[in-house]
Enzyme design. Structure first.
Site, mmCIF file in Angstrom:
data_model
loop_
_atom_site.group_PDB
_atom_site.id
_atom_site.type_symbol
_atom_site.label_atom_id
_atom_site.label_comp_id
_atom_site.label_asym_id
_atom_site.label_seq_id
_atom_site.Cartn_x
_atom_site.Cartn_y
_atom_site.Cartn_z
ATOM 1 N N SER A 132 0.827 -1.210 0.000
ATOM 2 C CA SER A 132 0.000 0.000 0.000
ATOM 3 C C SER A 132 0.859 1.257 0.000
ATOM 4 O O SER A 132 0.509 2.257 -0.632
ATOM 5 C CB SER A 132 -0.926 -0.007 1.216
ATOM 6 O OG SER A 132 -0.184 0.011 2.428
ATOM 7 N N ARG A 164 0.367 3.555 -3.325
ATOM 8 C CA ARG A 164 -0.264 4.864 -3.095
ATOM 9 C C ARG A 164 0.524 5.965 -3.807
ATOM 10 O O ARG A 164 -0.055 6.811 -4.495
ATOM 11 C CB ARG A 164 -0.344 5.156 -1.599
ATOM 12 C CG ARG A 164 -1.024 6.496 -1.285
ATOM 13 C CD ARG A 164 -0.988 6.804 0.197
ATOM 14 N NE ARG A 164 -1.812 5.895 0.972
ATOM 15 C CZ ARG A 164 -1.334 4.889 1.706
ATOM 16 N NH1 ARG A 164 -0.019 4.680 1.776
ATOM 17 N NH2 ARG A 164 -2.150 4.108 2.371
ATOM 18 N N ASN A 218 -0.957 7.883 -7.407
ATOM 19 C CA ASN A 218 -1.189 9.330 -7.449
ATOM 20 C C ASN A 218 -0.320 10.031 -8.485
ATOM 21 O O ASN A 218 -0.792 10.917 -9.212
ATOM 22 C CB ASN A 218 -0.941 9.936 -6.058
ATOM 23 C CG ASN A 218 -2.112 9.752 -5.124
ATOM 24 O OD1 ASN A 218 -3.056 10.533 -5.126
ATOM 25 N ND2 ASN A 218 -2.056 8.693 -4.316
#
Length: 255
Positions: free
Chosen positions: A191, A195, A199
């Site tokens: 994660s 992440r 983005n």
């Protein structure tokens, strides 16, 4: 049809890496070059300020570096309660390095590729944090530190106990605890890396799509998106740093 075809080629061109090798062992040379460049920039600037800084009235660069250092240092003290010489420098390195990598996305989308074409390099993707290999490799490094700090502070017995005795206390449910805790442990680096990748990849795609629009729409959309993207650039570096400190703090605390 031609416009659709040219738009597809433009997007594909900007999303193609300069790769050495094939398959699992391939290396994205462009990502490696940009990572090393921003890393050397980070080391050079901070070393320059550290060796030539003044105790009197600081210049703008020294003032900015000191503010960044104090910001990270105070944050580390609030989250990581145990005295450790590694955590502060690690947090500062992660924050500045990821921030510099993310900031490359604020350059005009065709700027770096146009420079590389002058040297005969057709494909060059300049945003390393949009290459899934870079965030995941950094997250893997954090994961190794988590395991190392856990073993250092709790020992192998304490580590196994932590994986098997919670959340359910009954011995018959220890295997279930182990599966749940193992999934939780493995999900941390995944994660953490995805992440950042997700983005920055999304931000890069929006800049590419804006570049395909008429020039008057580019000016109308690129500036507002760039201003908003500055927040994303900062936040993703901040989140990666904070989660790293939190995970390492959890590895040193008794539950």
């Amino acid at each position: 049809m031609d416009n659709v075809s040219s738009a597809h080629e433009y997007i594909e061109h900007h999303l193609t890496f300069l790769t050495l090798g094939k398959g699992f062992w391939s290396i994205n040379i462009d990502s490696m070059i940009m990572v090393w460049m921003v890393g050397l920039l980070f080391i050079g600037v901070f070393r320059y300020v550290a060796t030539r800084g003044t105790k009197g009235v600081p210049g703008r660069l020294q003032c900015f570096i000191e503010i960044t250092f104090d910001f990270v240092n105070n944050l580390v003290k609030e989250i990581f309660k145990t005295e450790d010489k590694l955590i502060g420098p690690l947090a500062l390195t992660i924050f500045v390095w990821v921030f510099l990598m993310n900031s490359i996305d604020l350059l005009p989308i065709d700027f770096v590729p146009a420079l590389t074409r002058l040297f005969g390099v057709e494909h060059f993707r300049d945003l390393p944090s949009a290459d899934v290999n870079v965030p995941i490799s950094m997250a893997l490094g954090v994961f190794i530190l988590i395991i190392g700090y856990t073993l250092k502070n709790k020992g192998i017995v304490g580590f196994i106990k932590e994986l098997t005795t919670q959340p359910f206390e009954h011995p018959l449910l220890y295997p279930v605890n182990f599966i749940l805790e193992l999934i939780t442990l493995i999900s941390k680096p995944i994660s953490l890396g995805l992440r950042l990748f997700g983005n920055m990849y999304a931000g890069e795609m929006i800049f590419i799509l804006i570049a395909l629009m008429p020039w008057w729409m580019q000016w109308a959309l690129s500036v507002p998106w760039a201003l908003f993207h500055i927040l994303i650039v900062f936040l993703q570096a901040f989140i990666f740093m904070v989660l790293t400190i939190v995970y390492l703090a959890m590895a040193t605390e008794e539950h």
